[in-house]
Write a protein that holds these residues in place. Structure first.
Motif, PDB file in Angstrom:
ATOM      1  N   SER A 350       0.809  -1.222   0.000  1.00  0.00           N
ATOM      2  CA  SER A 350       0.000   0.000   0.000  1.00  0.00           C
ATOM      3  C   SER A 350       0.840   1.269   0.000  1.00  0.00           C
ATOM      4  CB  SER A 350      -0.921   0.011   1.220  1.00  0.00           C
ATOM      5  OG  SER A 350      -0.171   0.115   2.423  1.00  0.00           O
ATOM      6  N   GLY A 351       2.168   1.123   0.203  1.00  0.00           N
ATOM      7  CA  GLY A 351       3.036   2.301   0.259  1.00  0.00           C
ATOM      8  C   GLY A 351       2.837   3.108   1.523  1.00  0.00           C
ATOM      9  N   ARG A 352       2.583   2.432   2.631  1.00  0.00           N
ATOM     10  CA  ARG A 352       2.315   3.126   3.889  1.00  0.00           C
ATOM     11  C   ARG A 352       3.464   4.046   4.286  1.00  0.00           C
ATOM     12  NH1 ARG A 352       0.973   0.255   9.773  1.00  0.00           N
ATOM     13  NH2 ARG A 352       0.788   2.208  10.966  1.00  0.00           N
ATOM     14  N   VAL A 353       3.115   5.220   4.762  1.00  0.00           N
ATOM     15  CA  VAL A 353       4.088   6.200   5.243  1.00  0.00           C
ATOM     16  C   VAL A 353       4.064   6.180   6.768  1.00  0.00           C
ATOM     17  CG1 VAL A 353       4.707   8.645   5.321  1.00  0.00           C
ATOM     18  CG2 VAL A 353       3.850   7.633   3.199  1.00  0.00           C
ATOM     19  N   PHE A 354       5.239   6.034   7.381  1.00  0.00           N
ATOM     20  CA  PHE A 354       5.351   5.952   8.834  1.00  0.00           C
ATOM     21  C   PHE A 354       5.920   7.256   9.392  1.00  0.00           C
ATOM     22  CE2 PHE A 354       5.599   1.539   7.445  1.00  0.00           C
ATOM     23  CZ  PHE A 354       4.756   0.895   8.354  1.00  0.00           C
ATOM     24  N   PRO A 355       5.304   7.825  10.417  1.00  0.00           N
ATOM     25  CA  PRO A 355       5.877   9.031  11.021  1.00  0.00           C
ATOM     26  C   PRO A 355       7.205   8.772  11.710  1.00  0.00           C
ATOM     27  CG  PRO A 355       4.021   8.244  12.318  1.00  0.00           C
ATOM     28  CD  PRO A 355       4.023   7.443  11.052  1.00  0.00           C
ATOM     29  N   ASP A 356       7.446   7.504  12.089  1.00  0.00           N
ATOM     30  CA  ASP A 356       8.697   7.163  12.777  1.00  0.00           C
ATOM     31  C   ASP A 356       9.665   6.424  11.858  1.00  0.00           C
ATOM     32  OD1 ASP A 356       7.135   4.874  12.631  1.00  0.00           O
ATOM     33  OD2 ASP A 356       7.787   4.087  14.576  1.00  0.00           O
ATOM     34  N   ASP A 385       8.817   3.339  -4.433  1.00  0.00           N
ATOM     35  CA  ASP A 385      10.095   2.807  -4.898  1.00  0.00           C
ATOM     36  C   ASP A 385      10.961   2.314  -3.753  1.00  0.00           C
ATOM     37  OD1 ASP A 385      10.752   5.279  -3.835  1.00  0.00           O
ATOM     38  OD2 ASP A 385      12.056   5.869  -5.489  1.00  0.00           O
ATOM     39  N   ALA A 386      10.639   2.727  -2.530  1.00  0.00           N
ATOM     40  CA  ALA A 386      11.346   2.236  -1.352  1.00  0.00           C
ATOM     41  C   ALA A 386      10.371   2.203  -0.179  1.00  0.00           C
ATOM     42  CB  ALA A 386      12.535   3.124  -1.015  1.00  0.00           C
ATOM     43  N   ALA A 387      10.467   1.155   0.618  1.00  0.00           N
ATOM     44  CA  ALA A 387       9.604   1.030   1.784  1.00  0.00           C
ATOM     45  C   ALA A 387      10.255   1.688   2.991  1.00  0.00           C
ATOM     46  CB  ALA A 387       9.345  -0.440   2.087  1.00  0.00           C
ATOM     47  N   GLN A 388       9.457   2.345   3.789  1.00  0.00           N
ATOM     48  CA  GLN A 388       9.967   2.938   5.027  1.00  0.00           C
ATOM     49  C   GLN A 388      10.027   1.873   6.125  1.00  0.00           C
ATOM     50  OE1 GLN A 388       7.330   6.247   5.870  1.00  0.00           O
ATOM     51  NE2 GLN A 388       8.523   7.638   4.599  1.00  0.00           N
ATOM     52  N   ILE A 389      11.099   1.916   6.901  1.00  0.00           N
ATOM     53  CA  ILE A 389      11.258   1.036   8.064  1.00  0.00           C
ATOM     54  C   ILE A 389      10.899   1.840   9.302  1.00  0.00           C
ATOM     55  CG2 ILE A 389      12.827  -0.413   9.392  1.00  0.00           C
ATOM     56  CD1 ILE A 389      12.462  -1.459   6.593  1.00  0.00           C
ATOM     57  N   PRO A 390       9.823   1.487  10.001  1.00  0.00           N
ATOM     58  CA  PRO A 390       9.447   2.254  11.193  1.00  0.00           C
ATOM     59  C   PRO A 390      10.296   1.868  12.393  1.00  0.00           C
ATOM     60  CG  PRO A 390       7.876   0.489  10.856  1.00  0.00           C
ATOM     61  CD  PRO A 390       8.831   0.430   9.691  1.00  0.00           C
ATOM     62  N   TYR A 391      10.593   2.844  13.213  1.00  0.00           N
ATOM     63  CA  TYR A 391      11.337   2.582  14.455  1.00  0.00           C
ATOM     64  C   TYR A 391      10.625   1.535  15.304  1.00  0.00           C
ATOM     65  CZ  TYR A 391      13.346   3.572  19.094  1.00  0.00           C
ATOM     66  OH  TYR A 391      13.939   3.469  20.324  1.00  0.00           O
ATOM     67  N   SER A 392       9.297   1.536  15.282  1.00  0.00           N
ATOM     68  CA  SER A 392       8.528   0.639  16.155  1.00  0.00           C
ATOM     69  C   SER A 392       8.773  -0.834  15.856  1.00  0.00           C
ATOM     70  CB  SER A 392       7.028   0.946  16.052  1.00  0.00           C
ATOM     71  OG  SER A 392       6.570   0.763  14.726  1.00  0.00           O
ATOM     72  N   CYS A 393       9.176  -1.192  14.621  1.00  0.00           N
ATOM     73  CA  CYS A 393       9.421  -2.608  14.323  1.00  0.00           C
ATOM     74  C   CYS A 393      10.763  -3.075  14.867  1.00  0.00           C
ATOM     75  CB  CYS A 393       9.313  -2.876  12.819  1.00  0.00           C
ATOM     76  SG  CYS A 393      10.759  -2.448  11.836  1.00  0.00           S
TER      77      CYS A 393
END
Length: 466
Positions: A350-356, A385-393
């Motif tokens: 889905s291309g989710r955007v993470f604030p963290d 084109d790139a997935a964000q890695i959230p701090y929470s994971c």
């Protein structure tokens, strides 16, 4: 059993000296913390050195699964020009290796040996950084020590103790026996979530849905290849996966353990090539030492067959010979933490955007389940084109002073494919070491670190987060 107690209490102990652990130790050391990096080998680099894979991927966007490229008849050099997705400490290390003539790439289709033989660009990934193994060990080590961090080699984590929701100490085994170490904060960069597991923090193994794990490898290097002849074959439109050569070997030697295609990459030494696909094996558990023993035995025999039989049919391979096999298997997927916030397949689709967001994962979905790449076979890909890695994971549940970085973070199912790639692991490690400094300064748990402040510090240090 005699357990010794190490007198010093560190600010941070990092377990595991692969890409994530290297960056974590450097970032924490530069922040003025007293850091100890513990590594079971006698050098740093993890799979990139012990696994004979001096080949960092994931710094740029635009990759495709190689099976898709097999079907399309395309090569990595045919892919669109991408954007950079990983900077910071990773880029510094690439620059340091390049400055001494020991590294090539981290730019679109800049492959080792490609300056002399441009045709070899059809073998290279569009985003790799390739480096000399021995120079890499030295440069990585010097970078960690220059940060002020200490390194302890030949030492394996073998236990941990939890008290009131925090790790109070860890146990390390080496020739001196078992030693107890203490720190205010711990970072698990073991790849297998060993520290979390030993501490009793919740973990799971393999695919969250069914427990399956991806294939493992024992990488081989082949030398004395005629790079010019191979480049000429590729320039003429030859198959970069060498299926005809593999088929000929299988026809002439039925019953032997031979691959049906190869995925090889030029190394920085002239005439030397690393074999990746062609050394894959499924059905081995990376957490089982007996399985890893069987894999290593089979892998070394496969490497002999590659050198003695298969490569003799590869253009330029007539006089080739085996140079080396990896000291340690390349394990793609084992145990992971249960985190405060998982990275899921749907997040990437889905291309989710993470604030963290604290790192980017730019590689494609590439984890095979048996002979299947589930998302590729369904024609699915990441929306961005790139997935964000959230701090929470990266934040384990039920432990306030432990953080994870690298492939042991909670990236479920196919989401682990892009997240586990080495350039992204460097980026996660930098985030972890930086977070440790913020945690200790604020006197809070890792879960309560101000992620806006964390992002600001990472951006100031050259990281790419969005």
């Amino acid at each position: 059993m005699i357990i010794r107690a190490h007198e010093k209490v560190y600010d941070v102990i990092v377990c595991g000296g692969g890409p994530a652990g290297i960056s974590a130790a450097i970032a924490a050391g530069r922040a003025g913390l007293q850091v100890l990096l513990i590594e079971r080998a006698g050098y740093l680099g993890g799979v990139s050195t012990a696994g004979a894979l001096p080949f960092w991927l994931g710094a740029f966007t635009g990759s495709k699964p190689y099976k898709q490229m097999l079907r399309e008849g395309t090569a990595y050099a045919d892919l669109p020009r991408p954007r950079r997705a990983v900077g910071g400490i990773f880029q510094e290390l690439c620059d340091a290796l390049r400055a001494i003539g020991a590294g090539v790439g981290a730019g679109p289709c800049q492959v080792a040996q490609g300056d002399v033989y441009p045709g070899l660009g059809r073998l290279g990934c569009h985003d790799e950084f390739t480096f000399d193994l021995e120079a890499g060990k030295r440069v990585l080590e010097q970078a960690v020590l220059a940060s002020g961090a200490q390194v302890l080699y030949y030492s394996a984590l073998c236990g941990a103790q939890m008290e009131q929701g925090e790790i109070s100490c860890i146990y390390v085994s080496n020739k001196a026996g078992v030693t107890r170490y203490r720190a205010k904060a711990y970072i698990d960069c073991t790849g297998d979530a060993d520290l979390a597991y030993f501490a009793g923090v919740p973990t799971y193994t393999g695919d969250v849905a069914g427990g399956q794990v991806a294939s493992n490898s024992l990488v081989a290097h082949i030398e004395n290849v005629d790079s010019g002849e191979m480049a000429a074959y590729l320039d003429a439109g030859g198959d970069p996966f060498f299926r005809a050569a593999c088929q000929k070997a299988m026809d002439e030697h039925p019953g032997l353990d031979l691959p049906d295609h190869l995925l090889i990459f030029p190394m920085v030494q002239p005439g030397v090539f690393m074999v990746n696909a062609g050394t894959f094996f499924t059905g081995y558990d990376g957490l089982d030492p007996e399985d890893m023993t069987r894999l290593s035995v089979r892998g070394r025999e496969r490497a002999r067959l590659l050198a003695d039989i298969v490569f003799k049919n590869v253009p330029g391979g007539k006089n080739s010979r085996l140079r080396l096999t990896a000291n340690w298997p390349g394990v793609r997927e084992t145990r992971r933490i249960v985190s405060e916030g998982a990275l899921t397949e749907e997040d990437l689709l889905s291309g989710r955007v993470f604030p963290d967001s604290v790192a980017l994962a730019a590689r494609h979905f590439d984890l095979e389940r048996g002979a299947v790449q589930p998302f590729h076979d369904k024609n699915l890909s990441m929306k961005r084109d790139a997935a964000q890695i959230p701090y929470s994971c990266m934040v384990p549940k039920q432990c306030g002073n432990l953080l994870a970085a690298g492939r042991c973070v909670q990236a479920d199912g196919q989401a682990l494919g892009p997240a586990r790639i080495m350039a992204t692991c460097f980026a996660m490690g930098q985030a972890a070491g930086t977070a440790a400094a913020l945690k200790l300064a604020a006197g809070c748990a890792f879960r309560d670190v101000d992620y806006a402040a964390l992002r600001a510090k990472l951006l100031a240090a050259g990281a790419i987060l969005d």
